[in-house]
Design a protein around this motif. Sequence first.
Motif, PDB file in Angstrom:
ATOM      1  N   LYS A 112       0.828  -1.207   0.000  1.00  0.00           N
ATOM      2  CA  LYS A 112       0.000   0.000   0.000  1.00  0.00           C
ATOM      3  C   LYS A 112       0.863   1.259   0.000  1.00  0.00           C
TER       4      LYS A 112
ATOM      5  N   GLU B 147      -6.729  -9.750   2.632  1.00  0.00           N
ATOM      6  CA  GLU B 147      -7.548 -10.945   2.848  1.00  0.00           C
ATOM      7  C   GLU B 147      -6.787 -12.201   2.430  1.00  0.00           C
TER       8      GLU B 147
ATOM      9  N   GLY C 257     -11.565 -11.922  15.714  1.00  0.00           N
ATOM     10  CA  GLY C 257     -12.416 -11.162  14.802  1.00  0.00           C
ATOM     11  C   GLY C 257     -12.455 -11.717  13.389  1.00  0.00           C
TER      12      GLY C 257
ATOM     13  N   LEU D 226     -13.858  -8.767  11.270  1.00  0.00           N
ATOM     14  CA  LEU D 226     -12.860  -8.015  10.512  1.00  0.00           C
ATOM     15  C   LEU D 226     -13.114  -8.017   9.010  1.00  0.00           C
ATOM     16  N   SER D 227     -13.451  -9.177   8.461  1.00  0.00           N
ATOM     17  CA  SER D 227     -13.572  -9.200   6.997  1.00  0.00           C
ATOM     18  C   SER D 227     -14.893  -8.607   6.522  1.00  0.00           C
TER      19      SER D 227
ATOM     20  N   MET E  62     -13.848  -5.007   6.599  1.00  0.00           N
ATOM     21  CA  MET E  62     -12.926  -4.814   5.481  1.00  0.00           C
ATOM     22  C   MET E  62     -13.689  -4.638   4.176  1.00  0.00           C
TER      23      MET E  62
ATOM     24  N   MET F 217     -13.097  -4.883  19.176  1.00  0.00           N
ATOM     25  CA  MET F 217     -11.892  -5.686  18.919  1.00  0.00           C
ATOM     26  C   MET F 217     -10.658  -4.792  18.965  1.00  0.00           C
TER      27      MET F 217
ATOM     28  N   ASN G 146      -7.242  -5.681  18.858  1.00  0.00           N
ATOM     29  CA  ASN G 146      -5.967  -6.360  18.588  1.00  0.00           C
ATOM     30  C   ASN G 146      -5.300  -5.804  17.327  1.00  0.00           C
ATOM     31  N   VAL G 147      -4.114  -6.285  17.037  1.00  0.00           N
ATOM     32  CA  VAL G 147      -3.343  -5.748  15.901  1.00  0.00           C
ATOM     33  C   VAL G 147      -4.087  -5.834  14.576  1.00  0.00           C
ATOM     34  N   ASN G 148      -4.933  -6.858  14.462  1.00  0.00           N
ATOM     35  CA  ASN G 148      -5.617  -7.036  13.179  1.00  0.00           C
ATOM     36  C   ASN G 148      -6.636  -5.920  12.931  1.00  0.00           C
TER      37      ASN G 148
ATOM     38  N   ALA H 177      -4.655  -3.200  11.460  1.00  0.00           N
ATOM     39  CA  ALA H 177      -4.313  -3.483  10.059  1.00  0.00           C
ATOM     40  C   ALA H 177      -5.513  -3.189   9.157  1.00  0.00           C
ATOM     41  N   VAL H 178      -6.697  -3.644   9.573  1.00  0.00           N
ATOM     42  CA  VAL H 178      -7.892  -3.423   8.753  1.00  0.00           C
ATOM     43  C   VAL H 178      -8.195  -1.924   8.645  1.00  0.00           C
TER      44      VAL H 178
ATOM     45  N   SER I 101      -6.180   0.565   8.822  1.00  0.00           N
ATOM     46  CA  SER I 101      -5.211   1.223   7.972  1.00  0.00           C
ATOM     47  C   SER I 101      -5.416   0.872   6.497  1.00  0.00           C
ATOM     48  N   LEU I 102      -5.644  -0.416   6.220  1.00  0.00           N
ATOM     49  CA  LEU I 102      -5.756  -0.832   4.815  1.00  0.00           C
ATOM     50  C   LEU I 102      -7.067  -0.378   4.186  1.00  0.00           C
ATOM     51  N   ALA I 103      -8.144  -0.309   4.991  1.00  0.00           N
ATOM     52  CA  ALA I 103      -9.440   0.102   4.434  1.00  0.00           C
ATOM     53  C   ALA I 103      -9.676   1.606   4.596  1.00  0.00           C
ATOM     54  N   ASP I 104      -8.633   2.328   5.019  1.00  0.00           N
ATOM     55  CA  ASP I 104      -8.697   3.793   5.107  1.00  0.00           C
ATOM     56  C   ASP I 104      -9.748   4.326   6.076  1.00  0.00           C
TER      57      ASP I 104
ATOM     58  N   PRO J 178       0.708  -4.990  21.748  1.00  0.00           N
ATOM     59  CA  PRO J 178       1.149  -4.961  20.342  1.00  0.00           C
ATOM     60  C   PRO J 178       0.272  -4.046  19.482  1.00  0.00           C
TER      61      PRO J 178
ATOM     62  N   GLN K  19       1.637   2.853  12.721  1.00  0.00           N
ATOM     63  CA  GLN K  19       0.827   3.092  11.511  1.00  0.00           C
ATOM     64  C   GLN K  19       0.145   4.456  11.530  1.00  0.00           C
TER      65      GLN K  19
END
Lengths: 141, 111
Positions: A27, A49, A105, B34-35, B38, B51, B53-55, B58-59, B61-64, B79, B87
Motif C-alpha cells: 500500500k 484478505e 475477529g 474483521l472481513s 474490510m 476488537m 488487537n493488531v488485526n 491493520a484493517v 489502515s488498509l481500508a482507510d 502490540p 501506523q
Amino acid sequence: MSNMIHMSYEVPPGDFTRAGEASSNLKSSLKKMGVNPEIVRKVAIAMYEGEINMVIHATGGKIDVVVSPEEIEMVLKDQGPGIANIELAMQAGYSTAPDNIRNLGFGAGMGLPNMKKYSDEFKIESTVGVGTTVTMKVKME
Amino acid sequence: MKLYDLVQDGCFKVLNEGSTSEREILAPYCCDLLSVAMGRMPADSAWVTVMGNVNTLAVASLADAACIILAEGSHLDEPALNKAKQQDITVFETEMPIFDAAFLIYQKLHA
Ligand SMILES: Nc1ncnc2c1ncn2[C@@H]1O[C@H](COP(=O)(O)OP(=O)(O)OP(=O)(O)O)[C@@H](O)[C@H]1O
Ligand SMILES: [Mg+2]
C-alpha cells in the motif's frame, strides 16, 4: 519491460502480529508511486484478505506483485493444506476458522468474497495436500 | 467534522493520536467481524468496535478508516498500541455501548 515493477513478499507462518505487513508495504509503495487512492484501497483490501488467509489457513507463503501502467497483479502462493471444495469456500459465510482465530475477529467467511469483489480478475487454484495459488488483478483505470 | 474536532471534544479518551487530524470523518461504522468491516466499511469512517488487537489496526489502515473507537470499555493490547503508533492511526476508547458511541458521532456530524 522497463515500465513494470516487480515486488516480492515473504509471508511468515503463524505470526498474527506481523500478518498484514506485506499488504501495508505494498500500500505505501503504491501511494508513493502516485497510484489513484481508490485503486490502492482495492489492492490493499484484496491483498490483505489473501495474506491473512495464508497465515490462518496455510503456513505462510509468498506474494509476487507486478505493477504495470495498465494493472496491478498479485500472485499469492502457499504450500498449505489446499482447499477441497473451492465453490463452497467462495460462499459468503463459509469458514473453517477455529475458535482461537474467531476470537480475534476473523472467521466471518468473507475474505474470499472480498478478494473477488475488490479485484477485477480473480482466479484461485488449489490442490489438497499441495497448496493454493490466488491470482488477482486490479485495473488502473 | 475533522478528526481534530473529535480529539478536542473530549467525549472519548484518546489512546493514540495520529498526525492525520486534518482528516474529515464521513460517518460512523459499526462491526466487529474483521472481513465484514474490510469489505463494507466506507473510507473515512469512524470505526466503532470492541476488537482491540493488531488485526483491527491493520484493517483500519488498509481500508482507510479515519479512526478507531473502542467501545464497551474494551482496550488495545500492547502490540496493538505499538501498531497504532507505528501506523499513525488515531484510536479512542470509551465505556459507552457501541450504539451510543456511534450515535454520538452521528449527532456531531449532523449537528
Ligand atoms: N490459503 C488457503 N489455504 C487453505 N484453505 C483456505 C485458504 N484460504 C481460504 N481457505 C478456506 O476457505 C475458507 C473461506 O475463506 P475466507 O477467507 O472467505 O473466510 P475465513 O478466512 O474463514 O474468514 P474471514 O476471512 O471472513 O475472516 C476458509 O475458512 C478455509 O477453509
Ligand atoms: Mg479469510
